[in-house]
Design a protein around this motif. Structure first.
Motif, PDB file in Angstrom:
ATOM      1  N   MET A   1      12.363 -19.134  38.296  1.00 60.29           N
ATOM      2  CA  MET A   1      13.517 -18.537  38.942  1.00 60.29           C
ATOM      3  C   MET A   1      14.112 -17.510  37.975  1.00 60.29           C
ATOM      4  O   MET A   1      14.226 -17.758  36.781  1.00 60.29           O
ATOM      5  CB  MET A   1      14.538 -19.621  39.278  1.00 60.29           C
ATOM      6  CG  MET A   1      15.824 -19.073  39.799  1.00 60.29           C
ATOM      7  SD  MET A   1      17.004 -20.234  40.518  1.00 60.29           S
ATOM      8  CE  MET A   1      16.982 -21.630  39.472  1.00 60.29           C
ATOM      9  N   ARG A   2      14.519 -16.395  38.510  1.00 63.82           N
ATOM     10  CA  ARG A   2      15.185 -15.352  37.727  1.00 63.82           C
ATOM     11  C   ARG A   2      16.683 -15.417  37.980  1.00 63.82           C
ATOM     12  O   ARG A   2      17.124 -15.484  39.118  1.00 63.82           O
ATOM     13  CB  ARG A   2      14.677 -13.980  38.125  1.00 63.82           C
ATOM     14  CG  ARG A   2      13.288 -13.697  37.661  1.00 63.82           C
ATOM     15  CD  ARG A   2      12.898 -12.302  38.041  1.00 63.82           C
ATOM     16  NE  ARG A   2      11.672 -11.943  37.372  1.00 63.82           N
ATOM     17  CZ  ARG A   2      11.004 -10.852  37.617  1.00 63.82           C
ATOM     18  NH1 ARG A   2      11.450  -9.994  38.504  1.00 63.82           N
ATOM     19  NH2 ARG A   2       9.901 -10.592  36.966  1.00 63.82           N
ATOM     20  N   ILE A   3      17.434 -15.362  36.893  1.00 62.91           N
ATOM     21  CA  ILE A   3      18.890 -15.463  36.984  1.00 62.91           C
ATOM     22  C   ILE A   3      19.507 -14.241  36.318  1.00 62.91           C
ATOM     23  O   ILE A   3      19.207 -13.948  35.159  1.00 62.91           O
ATOM     24  CB  ILE A   3      19.389 -16.741  36.291  1.00 62.91           C
ATOM     25  CG1 ILE A   3      18.719 -17.966  36.906  1.00 62.91           C
ATOM     26  CG2 ILE A   3      20.909 -16.833  36.374  1.00 62.91           C
ATOM     27  CD1 ILE A   3      18.940 -19.241  36.132  1.00 62.91           C
ATOM     28  N   SER A   4      20.358 -13.532  37.050  1.00 60.78           N
ATOM     29  CA  SER A   4      21.110 -12.409  36.484  1.00 60.78           C
ATOM     30  C   SER A   4      22.504 -12.893  36.134  1.00 60.78           C
ATOM     31  O   SER A   4      23.131 -13.623  36.903  1.00 60.78           O
ATOM     32  CB  SER A   4      21.235 -11.265  37.498  1.00 60.78           C
ATOM     33  OG  SER A   4      20.004 -10.637  37.690  1.00 60.78           O
ATOM     34  N   VAL A   5      22.982 -12.486  34.967  1.00 63.46           N
ATOM     35  CA  VAL A   5      24.330 -12.840  34.521  1.00 63.46           C
ATOM     36  C   VAL A   5      25.159 -11.565  34.528  1.00 63.46           C
ATOM     37  O   VAL A   5      24.811 -10.583  33.875  1.00 63.46           O
ATOM     38  CB  VAL A   5      24.300 -13.472  33.117  1.00 63.46           C
ATOM     39  CG1 VAL A   5      25.708 -13.789  32.652  1.00 63.46           C
ATOM     40  CG2 VAL A   5      23.438 -14.725  33.120  1.00 63.46           C
ATOM     41  N   ILE A   6      26.252 -11.591  35.284  1.00 62.07           N
ATOM     42  CA  ILE A   6      27.113 -10.418  35.418  1.00 62.07           C
ATOM     43  C   ILE A   6      28.442 -10.718  34.729  1.00 62.07           C
ATOM     44  O   ILE A   6      29.114 -11.699  35.048  1.00 62.07           O
ATOM     45  CB  ILE A   6      27.354 -10.076  36.904  1.00 62.07           C
ATOM     46  CG1 ILE A   6      26.036  -9.719  37.590  1.00 62.07           C
ATOM     47  CG2 ILE A   6      28.360  -8.952  37.036  1.00 62.07           C
ATOM     48  CD1 ILE A   6      26.162  -9.493  39.081  1.00 62.07           C
ATOM     49  N   ALA A   7      28.797  -9.858  33.792  1.00 63.65           N
ATOM     50  CA  ALA A   7      30.061  -9.985  33.061  1.00 63.65           C
ATOM     51  C   ALA A   7      30.333  -8.656  32.380  1.00 63.65           C
ATOM     52  O   ALA A   7      29.569  -7.706  32.543  1.00 63.65           O
ATOM     53  CB  ALA A   7      29.976 -11.112  32.043  1.00 63.65           C
ATOM     54  N   HIS A   8      31.426  -8.607  31.626  1.00 65.16           N
ATOM     55  CA  HIS A   8      31.710  -7.406  30.835  1.00 65.16           C
ATOM     56  C   HIS A   8      30.689  -7.380  29.707  1.00 65.16           C
ATOM     57  O   HIS A   8      30.754  -8.173  28.771  1.00 65.16           O
ATOM     58  CB  HIS A   8      33.136  -7.449  30.296  1.00 65.16           C
ATOM     59  CG  HIS A   8      33.496  -6.259  29.482  1.00 65.16           C
ATOM     60  ND1 HIS A   8      33.467  -4.982  29.987  1.00 65.16           N
ATOM     61  CD2 HIS A   8      33.860  -6.152  28.183  1.00 65.16           C
ATOM     62  CE1 HIS A   8      33.811  -4.132  29.033  1.00 65.16           C
ATOM     63  NE2 HIS A   8      34.057  -4.819  27.919  1.00 65.16           N
ATOM     64  N   TYR A   9      29.711  -6.477  29.815  1.00 59.67           N
ATOM     65  CA  TYR A   9      28.486  -6.541  29.019  1.00 59.67           C
ATOM     66  C   TYR A   9      28.690  -6.314  27.526  1.00 59.67           C
ATOM     67  O   TYR A   9      27.857  -6.732  26.738  1.00 59.67           O
ATOM     68  CB  TYR A   9      27.458  -5.555  29.574  1.00 59.67           C
ATOM     69  CG  TYR A   9      27.129  -5.850  31.016  1.00 59.67           C
ATOM     70  CD1 TYR A   9      26.501  -7.027  31.370  1.00 59.67           C
ATOM     71  CD2 TYR A   9      27.483  -4.968  32.030  1.00 59.67           C
ATOM     72  CE1 TYR A   9      26.213  -7.332  32.690  1.00 59.67           C
ATOM     73  CE2 TYR A   9      27.193  -5.251  33.359  1.00 59.67           C
ATOM     74  CZ  TYR A   9      26.560  -6.439  33.681  1.00 59.67           C
ATOM     75  OH  TYR A   9      26.283  -6.730  34.981  1.00 59.67           O
ATOM     76  N   GLN A  10      29.773  -5.703  27.102  1.00 62.34           N
ATOM     77  CA  GLN A  10      30.003  -5.468  25.673  1.00 62.34           C
ATOM     78  C   GLN A  10      30.856  -6.552  25.030  1.00 62.34           C
ATOM     79  O   GLN A  10      31.153  -6.476  23.843  1.00 62.34           O
ATOM     80  CB  GLN A  10      30.657  -4.102  25.435  1.00 62.34           C
ATOM     81  CG  GLN A  10      29.729  -2.934  25.619  1.00 62.34           C
ATOM     82  CD  GLN A  10      29.555  -2.544  27.074  1.00 62.34           C
ATOM     83  OE1 GLN A  10      30.461  -2.698  27.873  1.00 62.34           O
ATOM     84  NE2 GLN A  10      28.386  -2.059  27.429  1.00 62.34           N
ATOM     85  N   SER A  11      31.249  -7.561  25.764  1.00 62.38           N
ATOM     86  CA  SER A  11      32.179  -8.555  25.226  1.00 62.38           C
ATOM     87  C   SER A  11      31.458  -9.758  24.620  1.00 62.38           C
ATOM     88  O   SER A  11      30.317 -10.064  24.964  1.00 62.38           O
ATOM     89  CB  SER A  11      33.121  -9.039  26.328  1.00 62.38           C
ATOM     90  OG  SER A  11      32.409  -9.836  27.250  1.00 62.38           O
ATOM     91  N   GLU A  12      32.164 -10.430  23.757  1.00 61.28           N
ATOM     92  CA  GLU A  12      31.650 -11.667  23.164  1.00 61.28           C
ATOM     93  C   GLU A  12      31.560 -12.764  24.224  1.00 61.28           C
ATOM     94  O   GLU A  12      30.664 -13.607  24.181  1.00 61.28           O
ATOM     95  CB  GLU A  12      32.561 -12.110  22.013  1.00 61.28           C
ATOM     96  CG  GLU A  12      32.087 -13.348  21.298  1.00 61.28           C
ATOM     97  CD  GLU A  12      30.724 -13.192  20.620  1.00 61.28           C
ATOM     98  OE1 GLU A  12      30.017 -14.199  20.479  1.00 61.28           O
ATOM     99  OE2 GLU A  12      30.361 -12.065  20.239  1.00 61.28           O
TER     100      GLU A  12
END
Length: 103
Positions: A1-12
């Motif tokens: 299964m492929r999982i994409s993680v979406i968030a503010h990409y430059q943040s810790e």
């Protein structure tokens, strides 16, 4: 299964969320969308959308409303009718219309 993680990409917090997802879904392919960097924002956007399209599951950070890139990528995932979960208090809850209203 492929999982994409979406968030503010430059943040810790994105890095922390990425590790949580990898721990929660061991052995699954967790796609780091922050790898799409460069000066050409249009190509970067297309590459992220391509990864979202190729994923089976999408996980979104709990503060998704605070970042325009996250809202954009979440909208793309919704258009493609992906299974979407939101990080909430160290859990992943399904995104539904009721969930969206509560935020």
């Amino acid at each position: 299964m492929r999982i994409s993680v979406i968030a503010h990409y430059q943040s810790e917090s994105f890095r922390i969320l990425l590790e949580k997802v990898r721990c929660f879904f061991p052995g699954e392919e967790v796609m780091d969308l922050s790898r799409h960097k460069g000066n050409d924002w249009k190509k970067m956007d297309q590459n992220r959308i391509s990864d979202i399209s190729n994923s089976n599951l999408v996980i979104v950070c709990q503060n998704w409303k605070d970042h325009i890139d996250v809202i954009h990528d979440l909208t793309e995932a919704q258009k493609r009718k992906k299974d979407i979960f939101i990080e909430y208090e160290d859990r992943f809850v399904p995104l539904t219309q009721q969930t969206t209203r509560a935020w």
